[in-house]
Design an enzyme around this catalytic site. Structure first.
Site, PDB file in Angstrom:
ATOM      1  CB  VAL A  51      48.194 -18.985 -31.856  1.00 42.30           C
ATOM      2  CG1 VAL A  51      48.326 -19.874 -30.716  1.00 42.30           C
ATOM      3  CG2 VAL A  51      49.600 -19.026 -32.684  1.00 42.30           C
ATOM      4  CE  LYS A  82      43.208  -8.986 -40.799  1.00 40.40           C
ATOM      5  NZ  LYS A  82      44.564 -10.051 -40.629  1.00 40.40           N
TER       6      LYS A  82
END
Length: 512
Positions: A51, A82
């Site tokens: 995850v 990002k």
């Protein structure tokens, strides 16, 4: 002088991101070592956590070490860029800030920029510290470009970036790289490990079908099970849950929706926080929470109620404990990733800890004598890194005004670990930031979170008085203006990906 021969038979226990990052790096760096064999054992029947999708800028160095083409990597892993993390509702409900990559403003008169910003606040300037970061301004506007170190006077020279990607696809991408470079994968479930009767070293592992895999150096990437380091060698776990009480998470990918900006978002909830990671084909979502303050079903319902699109999979539930193994290297076993420890993904450090562990192992790579000096150094540096990251995470919880739930009242009253307490005391006294031993988070990272979460200095460096009030405000306004203008001229992230060949085809959207 008799020198022990180098280790050549390496066995990696477990796949996923940690295992395949390790295999890829070992065959890339040590591939020409005579007799080298790198064997990775994993079972399709055992799931990986998978995850962790957000990274920090150090990942760029790892990808470059492997020689990966960035645009191929972007397409294969469905990655986005990002520029930092947006924290929503952490100080108080309705408040938000960005912890950006890169630096703030420009240093002046030989001292750090924050002292002039603090003087500006004292003389009536009401700007936010975010306004002085090109990463924060561009990130909130949904814009992106590569840094320009060749233009030292441009705000883009201050920019840093990382990636958000599909962790499962990243592991498969690295598997292809590692296998093509000579790593060997063995499918199977490990049922036992063998140890030398005298030294206690691990000599091999036995698979469910009876096959045995032997080696000289074993790298434990078995996740929370810590199959070799924890279960076989019995290295104890150092529990930090008193400082980091979140012990559970639920993750759910969803369809694209809402803002598509190059930022990871962390939104504080009543008993933890929710992550939002926009990829090219979907959004990764999760709710990290304290099971002592909310039950699993309520935590899942809260996450489902706050998605930007339809769910693409069933909820994936995880349980964990914050902390680390007392020693990450014991005998001839080195643990990386979750097998070595876990610190919640609030600042996207999980993949970095794998990367830094690999770098440390390569720097201190053993011969068959397995020297204690190198092992002790590895363990000391690993523990120091965990402590430094822990302190930074605790800051987020402790520096909050929230008192609207039992969870936040507990967090506000946390006793700060010694290193954090010293940093807070220094910053409150004079706006100075202590950074020691080349710790992971920079002065700008500490500055961002402390200022944005209400840690207010009582003073600033006396040299800031060398600028009068008018010139202080004028210089601050000029810096803000240049940053805003530069950010406004950048392409959107989607445009940048299309222009440079990193965008995926439209047909690949909306897939888990």
């Amino acid at each position: 002088m008799s020198v022990p021969p180098p280790v050549t038979r390496i066995v990696i226990v477990g796949g996923g991101t940690a295992g395949w990052m390790t295999a890829a790096a070992l065959v890339r760096v040590l591939g020409q070592l005579p007799g080298l064999s790198v064997t990775l054992i994993e079972s399709e029947a055992i799931g990986t956590v998978g995850v962790g999708e957000a990274t920090i800028p150090q990942i760029i160095g790892f990808n470059r070490l492997l020689g990966l083409d960035e645009m191929t990597f972007m397409r294969e892993t469905r990655a986005t860029y990002k520029l930092g993390i947006e924290f929503v509702d952490w100080l108080r409900p309705g408040h938000a800030y960005v912890h950006p990559f890169g630096s703030f403003g420009i240093d002046m008169l030989g001292i750090e920029f924050q002292h002039f910003w603090l003087r500006g606040q004292a003389v009536g300037d009401s700007s936010r510290i975010d306004d002085y970061s090109i990463a924060a301004v561009a990130g909130k506007a949904g814009r992106f470009a590569w840094p320009r170190p060749d233009q030292p006077k441009s705000p883009l020279s201050k920019l840093s970036y990382a990636f958000q990607f599909d962790a499962g696809r990243y592991a498969r991408f690295l598997r292809g790289f590692a296998e093509s470079a000579g790593a060997m994968r063995v499918e199977g479930r490990i049922v036992s490990a063998q140890q030398d009767g005298e030294s206690g070293f691990v000599t091999g592992v036995t698979l469910e079908d009876g096959r045995e895999v032997t080696g000289e150096l074993f790298i434990d990437c078995s996740g929370f099970r810590s199959l070799l380091l924890g279960q076989t060698l019995g290295v104890p776990f150092t529990d930090w849950s008193k400082w980091l009480p979140c012990d559970s998470a639920v993750a759910i990918p969803c369809e694209l929706g809402g803002e598509n900006v190059p930022l990871t978002r962390s939104t504080a909830r009543s008993a933890g926080w929710q992550w939002r990671i926009p990829l090219q084909h979907r959004i990764g979502n999760g709710h990290v929470f304290s099971s002592a303050h909310i039950d699993r079903q309520a935590a899942t319902d809260l996450l489902l109620a706050n998605l930007d699109g339809a769910p693409l999979a069933d909820p994936n539930h995880l349980a964990f404990k914050a902390g680390h193994r007392a020693r990450a290297w014991e005998k001839n076993v080195v643990a990386l990733g979750l097998a070595a420890g876990f610190l919640e993904p609030l600042e996207s450090t999980s993949i970095h800890l794998v990367q830094s562990g690999i770098a440390r192992l390569l720097a201190l790579f053993p011969d068959t004598g397995f020297g204690a000096v190198e092992r002790d150094r590895f363990n000391a540096e690993t523990e120091r890194e965990y402590i430094n990251i822990r302190d930074f995470l605790v800051l987020h919880y402790r520096a909050s005004e929230r008192d609207d739930s039992e969870f936040w009242r507990y967090c506000r009253n946390l006793e700060a670990p010694d290193g954090l307490a010293e940093k807070l005391a220094m910053f409150r006294s004079s706006g100075r930031i202590i950074r020691e031993n080349n710790e992971l988070f920079t002065e700008d990272s500490w500055l961002s979170v402390m200022l944005s979460q209400g840690v207010t200095p009582r003073a600033y460096h006396p040299a800031a008085w060398m600028l009068d009030e008018a010139e202080t405000r004028e210089r601050l306004a000029h810096i803000r203006g240049v940053i805003a203008q530069t950010a406004g001229q950048l392409p959107t992230q989607a445009e940048f990906l299309r222009q440079n060949g990193g965008a995926i085809a439209a047909a690949e959207h909306l897939t888990a």
